[in-house]
Design a protein around this motif. Structure first.
Motif, PDB file in Angstrom:
ATOM      1  N   HIS A 175       0.846  -1.199   0.000  1.00  0.00           N
ATOM      2  CA  HIS A 175       0.000   0.000   0.000  1.00  0.00           C
ATOM      3  C   HIS A 175       0.879   1.245   0.000  1.00  0.00           C
ATOM      4  O   HIS A 175       1.668   1.445   0.915  1.00  0.00           O
ATOM      5  CB  HIS A 175      -0.890  -0.063   1.261  1.00  0.00           C
ATOM      6  N   VAL A 176       0.770   2.072  -1.031  1.00  0.00           N
ATOM      7  CA  VAL A 176       1.545   3.308  -1.091  1.00  0.00           C
ATOM      8  C   VAL A 176       0.636   4.484  -1.411  1.00  0.00           C
ATOM      9  O   VAL A 176      -0.407   4.345  -2.049  1.00  0.00           O
ATOM     10  CB  VAL A 176       2.694   3.237  -2.128  1.00  0.00           C
ATOM     11  N   ILE A 177       1.058   5.656  -0.953  1.00  0.00           N
ATOM     12  CA  ILE A 177       0.328   6.900  -1.186  1.00  0.00           C
ATOM     13  C   ILE A 177       1.352   8.034  -1.309  1.00  0.00           C
ATOM     14  O   ILE A 177       2.393   8.010  -0.636  1.00  0.00           O
ATOM     15  CB  ILE A 177      -0.677   7.185  -0.035  1.00  0.00           C
ATOM     16  N   GLY A 178       1.082   9.006  -2.174  1.00  0.00           N
ATOM     17  CA  GLY A 178       2.007  10.120  -2.366  1.00  0.00           C
ATOM     18  C   GLY A 178       1.795  11.216  -1.342  1.00  0.00           C
ATOM     19  O   GLY A 178       0.664  11.549  -0.991  1.00  0.00           O
ATOM     20  N   LEU A 179       2.867  11.792  -0.876  1.00  0.00           N
ATOM     21  CA  LEU A 179       2.775  12.864   0.107  1.00  0.00           C
ATOM     22  C   LEU A 179       2.125  14.125  -0.462  1.00  0.00           C
ATOM     23  O   LEU A 179       1.651  14.976   0.289  1.00  0.00           O
ATOM     24  CB  LEU A 179       4.173  13.190   0.648  1.00  0.00           C
ATOM     25  N   GLU A 180       2.107  14.251  -1.779  1.00  0.00           N
ATOM     26  CA  GLU A 180       1.482  15.418  -2.409  1.00  0.00           C
ATOM     27  C   GLU A 180      -0.009  15.201  -2.676  1.00  0.00           C
ATOM     28  O   GLU A 180      -0.661  16.044  -3.297  1.00  0.00           O
ATOM     29  CB  GLU A 180       2.196  15.745  -3.728  1.00  0.00           C
ATOM     30  N   GLU A 181      -0.553  14.094  -2.183  1.00  0.00           N
ATOM     31  CA  GLU A 181      -1.946  13.756  -2.499  1.00  0.00           C
ATOM     32  C   GLU A 181      -2.944  14.274  -1.466  1.00  0.00           C
ATOM     33  O   GLU A 181      -4.079  13.805  -1.414  1.00  0.00           O
ATOM     34  CB  GLU A 181      -2.093  12.246  -2.682  1.00  0.00           C
ATOM     35  N   ALA A 192      -9.472  16.848  -4.202  1.00  0.00           N
ATOM     36  CA  ALA A 192      -9.602  15.646  -3.376  1.00  0.00           C
ATOM     37  C   ALA A 192      -8.378  15.481  -2.482  1.00  0.00           C
ATOM     38  O   ALA A 192      -7.272  15.871  -2.844  1.00  0.00           O
ATOM     39  CB  ALA A 192      -9.761  14.413  -4.256  1.00  0.00           C
ATOM     40  N   ASP A 193      -8.606  14.938  -1.313  1.00  0.00           N
ATOM     41  CA  ASP A 193      -7.541  14.581  -0.378  1.00  0.00           C
ATOM     42  C   ASP A 193      -7.511  13.065  -0.266  1.00  0.00           C
ATOM     43  O   ASP A 193      -8.399  12.467   0.330  1.00  0.00           O
ATOM     44  CB  ASP A 193      -7.800  15.212   0.999  1.00  0.00           C
ATOM     45  N   PHE A 194      -6.507  12.441  -0.880  1.00  0.00           N
ATOM     46  CA  PHE A 194      -6.348  10.993  -0.770  1.00  0.00           C
ATOM     47  C   PHE A 194      -5.425  10.619   0.393  1.00  0.00           C
ATOM     48  O   PHE A 194      -5.521   9.533   0.952  1.00  0.00           O
ATOM     49  CB  PHE A 194      -5.757  10.411  -2.067  1.00  0.00           C
ATOM     50  N   LEU A 195      -4.524  11.515   0.745  1.00  0.00           N
ATOM     51  CA  LEU A 195      -3.495  11.191   1.736  1.00  0.00           C
ATOM     52  C   LEU A 195      -4.092  10.891   3.110  1.00  0.00           C
ATOM     53  O   LEU A 195      -3.801   9.850   3.714  1.00  0.00           O
ATOM     54  CB  LEU A 195      -2.486  12.332   1.833  1.00  0.00           C
ATOM     55  N   THR A 196      -4.920  11.787   3.621  1.00  0.00           N
ATOM     56  CA  THR A 196      -5.457  11.628   4.976  1.00  0.00           C
ATOM     57  C   THR A 196      -6.262  10.343   5.138  1.00  0.00           C
ATOM     58  O   THR A 196      -6.041   9.586   6.100  1.00  0.00           O
ATOM     59  CB  THR A 196      -6.298  12.851   5.373  1.00  0.00           C
ATOM     60  N   PRO A 197      -7.205  10.024   4.235  1.00  0.00           N
ATOM     61  CA  PRO A 197      -7.945   8.763   4.372  1.00  0.00           C
ATOM     62  C   PRO A 197      -7.053   7.524   4.270  1.00  0.00           C
ATOM     63  O   PRO A 197      -7.304   6.517   4.945  1.00  0.00           O
ATOM     64  CB  PRO A 197      -8.955   8.807   3.226  1.00  0.00           C
ATOM     65  N   GLY A 219       5.935  12.589  -4.059  1.00  0.00           N
ATOM     66  CA  GLY A 219       5.255  12.668  -5.345  1.00  0.00           C
ATOM     67  C   GLY A 219       3.756  12.728  -5.190  1.00  0.00           C
ATOM     68  O   GLY A 219       3.221  12.765  -4.078  1.00  0.00           O
ATOM     69  N   GLY A 220       3.086  12.752  -6.361  1.00  0.00           N
ATOM     70  CA  GLY A 220       1.642  12.902  -6.376  1.00  0.00           C
ATOM     71  C   GLY A 220       0.924  11.710  -6.960  1.00  0.00           C
ATOM     72  O   GLY A 220       1.454  10.595  -6.992  1.00  0.00           O
ATOM     73  N   HIS A 221      -0.279  11.971  -7.449  1.00  0.00           N
ATOM     74  CA  HIS A 221      -1.191  10.947  -7.934  1.00  0.00           C
ATOM     75  C   HIS A 221      -0.915  10.670  -9.416  1.00  0.00           C
ATOM     76  O   HIS A 221      -1.757  10.917 -10.279  1.00  0.00           O
ATOM     77  CB  HIS A 221      -2.628  11.442  -7.721  1.00  0.00           C
ATOM     78  N   THR A 222       0.290  10.188  -9.710  1.00  0.00           N
ATOM     79  CA  THR A 222       0.708  10.008 -11.100  1.00  0.00           C
ATOM     80  C   THR A 222       1.561   8.752 -11.242  1.00  0.00           C
ATOM     81  O   THR A 222       2.119   8.241 -10.268  1.00  0.00           O
ATOM     82  CB  THR A 222       1.547  11.190 -11.594  1.00  0.00           C
ATOM     83  N   TRP A 223       1.685   8.291 -12.494  1.00  0.00           N
ATOM     84  CA  TRP A 223       2.534   7.137 -12.751  1.00  0.00           C
ATOM     85  C   TRP A 223       4.022   7.449 -12.569  1.00  0.00           C
ATOM     86  O   TRP A 223       4.830   6.538 -12.400  1.00  0.00           O
ATOM     87  CB  TRP A 223       2.249   6.566 -14.149  1.00  0.00           C
ATOM     88  N   LYS A 224       4.388   8.692 -12.599  1.00  0.00           N
ATOM     89  CA  LYS A 224       5.781   9.050 -12.285  1.00  0.00           C
ATOM     90  C   LYS A 224       6.118   8.635 -10.857  1.00  0.00           C
ATOM     91  O   LYS A 224       7.243   8.193 -10.566  1.00  0.00           O
ATOM     92  CB  LYS A 224       5.976  10.565 -12.459  1.00  0.00           C
TER      93      LYS A 224
END
Length: 240
Positions: A175-181, A192-197, A219-224
């Protein structure tokens, strides 16, 4: 009919989804029916194939004798509206997609290829909403599908409720999430805020003793952001 070392386009007419589902089947260069294979199912298959180049990651690691044998199934969506309807955590239609995977796609794969037919030999992968449907599939049928890669899933109260009642003893999540999300624009233009949830969901996983690897990425919500994880994921789940 199916060529090794290529993504073979295929399709199934689904009674559960009431449409024809297009997908790609990647048989590795060394595929042989003499050996049983793990099965990797990716939602948002176009992205995992074209942007993630997942099959190339697999071949690199297998050639280095680092991972077990596997075949890859790239499940495609026909349009953005259908993707949202069939993948969104709060959509009732997601159950039709889950039934398609369990009752139609997986039996087809098991009947036509040499596969390991246990939950811990089946790995589902997804990004964003595709990660959400991957998670719901595992929570709904943990004995059939017990492993999942979650790249920045959308987490809602529905997902948390599914986790609360699931049998999680066999589940293993990456499970991974970007700090910019914490704030980004959806396709609809909404913020949208994906990081907190995701952080709260991880805490819930830990409290329940669920086996999980978790990381917050630069990074953010991207394939990069996501693509460098794929080799690590294959090693995590398929290492010899």
């Amino acid at each position: 009919m199916f060529q090794q070392g290529l993504v073979n386009p295929h399709e199934l007419v689904s009674k559960h989804l009431n449409r024809t589902v297009k997908f790609g089947i990647y048989l590795p260069k060394n595929y042989t029916s003499l050996y049983k294979h793990h099965v990797i199912i990716t939602f948002d298959g176009q992205d995992f194939s074209q942007l993630g180049q997942l099959h190339r990651c697999y071949e690199k690691l297998y050639a280095a004798d680092e991972i077990e044998r596997a075949i890859i199934i790239y499940v495609h969506y026909p349009d953005v509206q259908t993707r949202k309807r069939e993948y969104h955590p709060d959509s009732p239609d997601k159950q039709h997609m889950i039934k398609f995977i369990t009752n139609e796609l997986m039996p087809y794969i098991d009947q036509n290829f040499a596969t390991l037919k246990t939950g811990n030999a089946r790995l589902v992968m997804g990004d964003s909403l595709a990660a959400s449907i991957s998670l719901s599939l595992v929570l709904s049928y943990p004995l059939n599908f017990s492993r999942a890669l979650l790249l920045s899933p959308m987490i809602t109260a529905t997902i948390n409720e599914e986790l609360a009642i699931a049998n999680t003893s066999n589940i293993d999540l990456y499970h991974v999430i970007g700090l910019e999300e914490s704030s980004f624009k959806l396709m609809t233009g909404e913020e949208a805020d994906f990081l907190t949830p995701n952080q709260a969901f991880h805490d819930q996983l830990i409290s329940l003793g669920v086996t999980t690897y978790y990381e917050e990425l630069d990074g953010g919500h991207t394939w990069k952001t996501w693509k460098p994880q794929l080799e690590l994921v294959l090693k995590y789940f398929l290492s010899k």
